[in-house]
Design a protein around this motif. Structure first.
Motif, PDB file in Angstrom:
ATOM      1  N   SER A 135      31.016  38.954  47.196  1.00  0.00           N
ATOM      2  CA  SER A 135      31.452  39.912  46.167  1.00  0.00           C
ATOM      3  C   SER A 135      32.745  39.459  45.520  1.00  0.00           C
ATOM      4  O   SER A 135      32.920  39.587  44.309  1.00  0.00           O
ATOM      5  CB  SER A 135      31.713  41.294  46.763  1.00  0.00           C
ATOM      6  OG  SER A 135      30.602  41.769  47.386  1.00  0.00           O
ATOM      7  N   ARG A 192      33.282  38.596  41.612  1.00  0.00           N
ATOM      8  CA  ARG A 192      33.997  39.829  41.305  1.00  0.00           C
ATOM      9  C   ARG A 192      33.684  40.330  39.894  1.00  0.00           C
ATOM     10  O   ARG A 192      33.715  39.568  38.923  1.00  0.00           O
ATOM     11  CB  ARG A 192      35.492  39.528  41.392  1.00  0.00           C
ATOM     12  CG  ARG A 192      36.361  40.702  41.182  1.00  0.00           C
ATOM     13  CD  ARG A 192      37.788  40.211  41.200  1.00  0.00           C
ATOM     14  NE  ARG A 192      38.704  41.300  40.985  1.00  0.00           N
ATOM     15  CZ  ARG A 192      39.997  41.131  40.815  1.00  0.00           C
ATOM     16  NH1 ARG A 192      40.505  39.926  40.821  1.00  0.00           N
ATOM     17  NH2 ARG A 192      40.775  42.165  40.641  1.00  0.00           N
ATOM     18  N   GLY A 193      33.361  41.624  39.825  1.00  0.00           N
ATOM     19  CA  GLY A 193      33.143  42.241  38.522  1.00  0.00           C
ATOM     20  C   GLY A 193      31.729  42.073  37.993  1.00  0.00           C
ATOM     21  O   GLY A 193      31.361  42.667  36.986  1.00  0.00           O
ATOM     22  N   ARG A 194      30.914  41.252  38.654  1.00  0.00           N
ATOM     23  CA  ARG A 194      29.539  41.081  38.164  1.00  0.00           C
ATOM     24  C   ARG A 194      28.587  41.987  38.942  1.00  0.00           C
ATOM     25  O   ARG A 194      28.986  42.713  39.850  1.00  0.00           O
ATOM     26  CB  ARG A 194      29.121  39.620  38.321  1.00  0.00           C
ATOM     27  CG  ARG A 194      30.047  38.718  37.500  1.00  0.00           C
ATOM     28  CD  ARG A 194      29.447  37.370  37.307  1.00  0.00           C
ATOM     29  NE  ARG A 194      30.486  36.349  37.381  1.00  0.00           N
ATOM     30  CZ  ARG A 194      30.232  35.062  37.459  1.00  0.00           C
ATOM     31  NH1 ARG A 194      28.988  34.635  37.486  1.00  0.00           N
ATOM     32  NH2 ARG A 194      31.207  34.194  37.510  1.00  0.00           N
ATOM     33  N   ASP A 245      28.549  42.117  42.796  1.00  0.00           N
ATOM     34  CA  ASP A 245      29.750  42.759  43.322  1.00  0.00           C
ATOM     35  C   ASP A 245      29.623  44.277  43.231  1.00  0.00           C
ATOM     36  O   ASP A 245      29.918  44.993  44.186  1.00  0.00           O
ATOM     37  CB  ASP A 245      30.948  42.254  42.517  1.00  0.00           C
ATOM     38  CG  ASP A 245      32.267  42.833  43.006  1.00  0.00           C
ATOM     39  OD1 ASP A 245      32.365  43.095  44.217  1.00  0.00           O
ATOM     40  OD2 ASP A 245      33.169  42.998  42.193  1.00  0.00           O
ATOM     41  N   LYS A 246      29.143  44.737  42.077  1.00  0.00           N
ATOM     42  CA  LYS A 246      29.067  46.188  41.881  1.00  0.00           C
ATOM     43  C   LYS A 246      28.079  46.829  42.851  1.00  0.00           C
ATOM     44  O   LYS A 246      28.364  47.884  43.439  1.00  0.00           O
ATOM     45  CB  LYS A 246      28.702  46.502  40.425  1.00  0.00           C
ATOM     46  CG  LYS A 246      29.920  46.311  39.536  1.00  0.00           C
ATOM     47  CD  LYS A 246      29.604  46.418  38.061  1.00  0.00           C
ATOM     48  CE  LYS A 246      30.874  46.153  37.274  1.00  0.00           C
ATOM     49  NZ  LYS A 246      30.595  45.726  35.908  1.00  0.00           N
ATOM     50  N   GLY A 270      29.039  49.445  45.874  1.00  0.00           N
ATOM     51  CA  GLY A 270      28.366  50.739  45.963  1.00  0.00           C
ATOM     52  C   GLY A 270      27.751  50.942  47.332  1.00  0.00           C
ATOM     53  O   GLY A 270      27.924  51.979  47.968  1.00  0.00           O
TER      54      GLY A 270
END
Lengths: 329, 350
Positions: free
Chosen positions: A135, A139-141, A144-145, A149
């Motif tokens: 992640s 990061r931010g893709r 990662d999301k 979650g």
């Protein structure tokens, strides 16, 4: 390095001595007469005094503590249900309730706790840390999301909720998994694995969330280190930058938390053991408390302390292995 | 390969922008310069003037998802900005190397100096571990580390600051790069060590014939080692040229300010230092005119408020290879230099 380990070993022994003394005295400060527990319904003063004498609690506390510690190290003679018996080291006395040697009962229960803890720890460490590291790199893709979650969900769940739901769903309704429980590994490895599978997964799911978030955060921090930029500026491969350089910097905080977590689990995962009907050390501790089984309680507390101090020692050594700067101080 | 008249490094109209929540940061705004092998270009400016960002873009070290880069960076006939990440990664450390400001944080604390030098060397040159280790020992000896065969197994925290910077240089030189970007290589060091490091860089440059870009805020450092100097302000070049010519007769009020703010050993202690007043402008909302105008003591000399309304373009100055972006006319600039500044600087020198 060797000097570092020796120094830490000595400190650990000192800490254990202090912990054992504090535990011992605390138990004798609390009100309640342990002799009454084994005295029975018709209890005369003479009988009480005799039990006092047999238990050795008519002597000064310091002598009792010395005796107790001596029992752990070399063994001692104990008057148990009227007879004088020799209790081999490590001797934690005899249970007030079932009159078995405490150490034997503990040894009987510990493998279940150990199996549960190690299996779950392996799962949540590998799962959580790799999820966190990946992640951080993405990061931010999307990856990662989704991972954040998922780990947020995991972190918000409690064993006594998700454990019971999962048990009802996967075991009782869908019947994909057998009833959870502990079968000794030596008895039937297949049973052992099947019975622990659900507890492992549930415990790992709840804990992996923490590791994913922790390792993600520390990896993001590590990726911003100057020496990672140096690595990039030298054209090192992504693999080397992520694993050799950033990964090594990111792993220290994870090791700390893992050491303490594992120690906590080995000391008895009370809720997990209860939810999944596993007769481990955690449940032993609880039943001993309800039964006021003093020698048993003492032993579980002391052994949990041993496990935690040992885990801390291992964490410190791991630290020194990871970071050469730790070795000099 | 390279045409004889073609510069070794030719940066044309480089723009580096960082989109942020508050707006786009124009870190580098149309920068052009050239550099030949064996020469040193000093890039000087305040913090946030775009010096380091320029250095990092030469190696393509900005995160492409957070950075917009345009322009051209020609290195021996290849435009680095058109290369993919993997092609660029092959060049990093091999053809282009970088020395960072703080060698304590720029070296990994977890691995020995030798391990770190050897890793980068093997990445490009291949070969056995033993050969790479031998190379690391050689390099450490070359940059003046005593007992290199023993020190190669030390960790960075076992080195002094100056030795760490030497190790950093050894690391950057491990594959004989033809372009070396040194970002404030001496800022974290004390002055005697600083001089040693600068000498070392000059020696190694004459040995390997590398081109060096020396990024610094210290004009003193520039004057010691650079051939050319480029003064950056708010992401732009405001003055450039041959280092001696430029420093002896600077033309731009910002350069004047930088020179006046340097403490001089031989000046009277009661002569106050003159800092450049004000602070650099925000790189998000640049003024429409000259970015230095709000801090300039001379813009009133320019008619029709041009400094506030019209951005001065970089045009050739009297200095060889020089450029200047200022609205002041030549006569006025020369008068200010001759009458006000030179007496001040010379006075403190004599």
């Amino acid at each position: 390095m060797l000097r570092f380990v020796v120094r830490r070993l000595i400190t650990s022994v000192l800490i254990l001595a202090v912990v054992s003394a504090v535990t011992f005295f605390l138990f004798f400060v609390v009100p309640g007469d342990p002799a009454r527990l084994s005295c029975g319904k018709i209890c005369t003063n003479e009988k009480l005094a005799e039990i006092h004498h047999n238990l050795g609690i008519d002597r000064p506390l310091v002598v009792q503590y010395g005796d107790y510690m001596k029992g752990i190290v070399v063994g001692r003679d104990i008057i148990e249900t009227g007879d004088k018996v020799h209790c081999d080291a490590p001797c934690f006395g005899y249970s007030f309730v079932n009159h078995q040697p405490v150490w034997e009962t503990f040894l009987d229960r510990f493998p279940a706790t150990l199996s549960l803890a190690l299996g779950a720890a392996l799962l949540f460490l590998l799962g959580g840390v790799s999820l966190g590291l990946v992640s951080a790199i993405y990061r931010g893709r999307a990856f990662d999301k989704v991972a954040i979650g998922l780990s947020l969900t995991g972190a918000s769940l409690q064993i006594y909720f998700i454990g019971i739901v999962a048990r009802a769903f996967f075991v009782d309704k869908l019947q994909w998994l057998p009833q959870p429980g502990y079968t000794p590994l030596t008895e039937d490895p297949g049973q052992w694995f099947a019975g622990l599978l659900l507890p492992w997964i549930i415990l790992a799911f709840v804990s992996a969330a923490l590791y994913a978030r922790l390792s993600r955060a520390s990896m993001i921090e590590a990726l911003q280190e100057d020496f990672v930029r140096t690595g990039r500026a030298r054209g090192l491969s992504a693999r080397s930058i992520y694993l050799k350089h950033a990964g090594r910097a990111a792993i220290s905080p994870v090791v700390t938390v893992f050491g303490l977590d594992l120690a906590g689990l080995l000391g008895g995962a009370i809720i997990t053991e209860s939810v999944f009907s596993i007769q481990g050390v955690g449940r032993l501790a609880i039943t001993s408390v309800f039964a006021s089984d003093l020698p048993m309680i003492m032993a579980t507390v002391l052994l949990a302390a041993v496990v935690i101090v040992t885990a801390n020692l291992i964490v410190d050594i791991a630290y020194a292995l990871i970071d050469p700067r730790v070795r000099i101080s | 390969m390279t045409a004889p008249n073609m510069p070794f490094l030719d940066v044309r109209d480089l723009e580096v922008r960082f989109p942020t929540d508050d707006g786009v940061v124009h870190a580098v705004d149309g920068l052009s310069f050239t550099l030949q092998r064996g020469k040193t270009l000093g890039i000087v400016g305040e913090s946030g003037s775009g010096k380091t960002v320029t250095g990092l873009s030469l190696l393509g070290l900005h995160d492409p998802r957070r950075t917009q880069i345009s322009g051209q960076i020609w290195l021996e006939g290849t435009d680095l900005l058109t290369l993919g990440e993997s092609e660029l990664n092959e060049m990093r450390g091999e053809k282009i190397a970088m020395i960072f400001q703080d060698p304590l944080t720029a070296l990994s604390p977890f691995y020995t100096i030798g391990n770190q030098i050897a890793e980068g060397y093997r990445r490009h040159a291949g070969g056995s571990k033993a050969a790479a280790r031998k190379r690391a020992v050689d390099l450490l000896g070359r940059v003046g580390i005593p007992q290199p065969d023993r020190r190669v197994d030390n960790y960075p925290h076992e080195f002094s600051g100056g030795m760490r910077q030497r190790a950093m240089i050894a690391m950057a030189l491990s594959n004989n790069p033809s372009l070396l970007v040194a970002d404030e290589p001496t800022t974290a060091l004390d002055v005697t060590v600083q001089a040693q490091i600068l000498d070392l860089l000059a020696d190694l440059q004459s040995e390997f014939n590398s081109a060096i870009i020396l990024v610094t805020h210290d004009l003193g450092v520039i004057s010691q080692v650079a051939d050319d100097v480029l003064v950056m302000y708010a992401g732009r070049c405001v003055e450039k040229g041959d280092v001696r010519a430029l420093l002896s007769r600077p033309q731009m009020p910002y350069t004047w300010g930088l020179l006046s703010s340097i403490p001089r050993l031989n000046s009277d202690v009661d002569v106050p230092l003159v800092p450049v007043r004000g602070a650099p402008p925000s790189l998000i909302d640049l003024p429409s005119g000259c970015p230095f105008q709000p801090r300039c003591d001379h813009s009133w000399r320019v008619a029709a408020d041009r400094c506030r309304t019209e951005r001065p373009v970089l045009r050739p100055s009297g200095v060889p290879g020089g450029g200047l972006a200022c609205h002041l006319d030549e006569e006025t600039r020369n008068r200010i230099v001759d009458e006000d500044l030179l007496p001040l600087w010379e006075g403190s020198r004599s």
